[in-house]
Write a protein that holds these residues in place. Structure first.
Motif, PDB file in Angstrom:
ATOM      1  N   ASP A   1       0.776  -1.191   0.093  1.00 39.36           N
ATOM      2  CA  ASP A   1       0.020  -0.130   0.167  1.00 39.36           C
ATOM      3  C   ASP A   1       0.759   1.338  -0.040  1.00 39.36           C
ATOM      4  N   THR A   2       2.103   1.178  -0.074  1.00 38.21           N
ATOM      5  CA  THR A   2       3.013   2.247   0.061  1.00 38.21           C
ATOM      6  C   THR A   2       2.856   3.019  -1.082  1.00 38.21           C
ATOM      7  N   VAL A   3       2.662   4.447  -1.293  1.00 36.22           N
ATOM      8  CA  VAL A   3       2.508   5.162  -2.393  1.00 36.22           C
ATOM      9  C   VAL A   3       3.944   5.507  -3.075  1.00 36.22           C
ATOM     10  N   VAL A   4       3.971   5.373  -4.143  1.00 35.25           N
ATOM     11  CA  VAL A   4       5.316   5.524  -4.786  1.00 35.25           C
ATOM     12  C   VAL A   4       5.402   6.524  -5.903  1.00 35.25           C
ATOM     13  N   ALA A   5       4.084   6.939  -6.145  1.00 43.28           N
ATOM     14  CA  ALA A   5       3.728   8.199  -7.210  1.00 43.28           C
ATOM     15  C   ALA A   5       2.337   8.615  -6.971  1.00 43.28           C
ATOM     16  N   THR A   6       2.245   9.843  -7.439  1.00 47.87           N
ATOM     17  CA  THR A   6       0.991  10.595  -7.363  1.00 47.87           C
ATOM     18  C   THR A   6       0.846  11.138  -8.692  1.00 47.87           C
ATOM     19  N   VAL A   7      -0.387  10.966  -9.273  1.00 43.72           N
ATOM     20  CA  VAL A   7      -0.276  11.620 -10.747  1.00 43.72           C
ATOM     21  C   VAL A   7      -1.990  12.306 -10.492  1.00 43.72           C
ATOM     22  N   ASN A   8      -1.836  13.722 -10.179  1.00 40.75           N
ATOM     23  CA  ASN A   8      -3.171  14.458 -10.316  1.00 40.75           C
ATOM     24  C   ASN A   8      -4.152  14.013  -9.137  1.00 40.75           C
ATOM     25  N   GLY A   9      -3.535  13.428  -8.084  1.00 42.34           N
ATOM     26  CA  GLY A   9      -4.159  13.212  -6.954  1.00 42.34           C
ATOM     27  C   GLY A   9      -4.542  11.701  -6.898  1.00 42.34           C
TER      28      GLY A   9
END
Length: 290
Positions: free
Chosen positions: A37-45
């Motif tokens: 569940d670790t976020v590795v990138a965010t694209v426009n939220g």
């Protein structure tokens, strides 16, 4: 329509997600633990998680499986970011075709999960031992034969050898002197063999013989055989560990087939009567674009 990137078997996913993974934390001296569940990138939220990367990693072609993990990390992450960017664009419309593909993807993956769960549950030590006893220990495994033969080119030559044997000639000596087969030098001995190991005509002749008998000429694609049956024995059960993989595979297959039949019987299934339909419409893939 191209195949979806993230498609892979449930077993592969489970195996991959079970592995501990560490990545370098830029703000720490030691690697930080990462979860799916670790976020590795965010694209426009919209978040892209490490789980998404693992799914993409598991679906890579074989030629990429041994690539350095630094290269894989960067390549997979950039590809997922590009896909998410394109998916969010005004060109990334969720058409009917996309929805149909997603429906089939979900159906297939959930089916794979169900089959894997049923298959795993079917293999217990008690079930393996019971199957081994039923299929090997208590079963009639048939007969093994120990035979020798002389292979020659013509039926006439075979008949000549049979007459010499009837007159008292030694089988092994005749084989060494006359056989064109690879067993000739060792007196024509074939050792022990069971059903299915020899050509049918040869096997049928041996099965009809009594120990010590000599056959009439037997023709196969290799030539003409003169056969003597040395002895027979009842086949013994192989060691459990030797046949364990086959037993486990059969247990899994039987359990899955039974579960599918059970679910089909319990469910309510209706089918369109296609007898009056022109089934060539299946070739009209252009309908997906409508």
């Amino acid at each position: 329509m191209s195949k979806t990137l993230m498609k892979l078997s449930a077993a592969a996913v489970a195996l991959t997600l079970a592995l501990p993974v560490l990545a370098q934390d830029a703000d720490a001296d030691k690697p930080a633990e990462i979860t799916i569940d670790t976020v590795v990138a965010t694209v426009n939220g919209t978040d892209i998680t490490f789980g998404h990367m693992l799914m993409a990693r598991a679906s890579l072609p074989e030629r990429f499986q041994q690539a350095p993990t630094d290269d894989l990390w960067q390549g997979l992450l950039e590809r997922l970011i590009q896909y998410e960017t394109l998916a969010q664009s005004d060109k990334g419309e969720e058409t009917h075709r996309v929805q149909l593909a997603l429906d089939n993807e979900k159906r297939e993956l959930l089916a794979a999960e169900a089959m894997q769960a049923v298959a795993d549950g079917a293999v217990t030590e008690e079930a393996v031992e019971a199957a081994y006893k039923a299929d090997y220990v208590d079963a009639d495994l048939g007969v093994e034969y120990n035979a020798s033969h002389i292979l020659v080119e013509t039926e006439e030559k075979a008949k000549e050898l049979i007459q010499e044997l009837a007159d008292g000639a030694d089988f092994a000596e005749l084989a060494r002197a006359n056989s064109t087969g690879p067993t000739g030098p060792n007196g024509g001995s074939l050792g022990w063999f069971g059903k299915g190991r020899m050509l049918k005509a040869f096997e049928d002749a041996v099965a009809a013989m009594e120990p010590g008998a000599v056959s009439a000429p037997v023709q196969t694609r290799y030539g003409w055989h003169v056969i003597t049956l040395n002895e027979t024995r009842t086949m013994d059960a192989p060691p459990l560990e030797q046949v364990r993989p086959a037993i486990e595979q059969k247990l899994k297959q039987d359990a899955v087939q039974a579960y599918i039949a059970e679910q089909a019987e319990a469910g309510e299934v209706t089918r369109l009567d296609f007898t009056e339909i022109d089934t060539s419409i299946l070739n009209n893939l252009g309908l997906l674009a409508e």
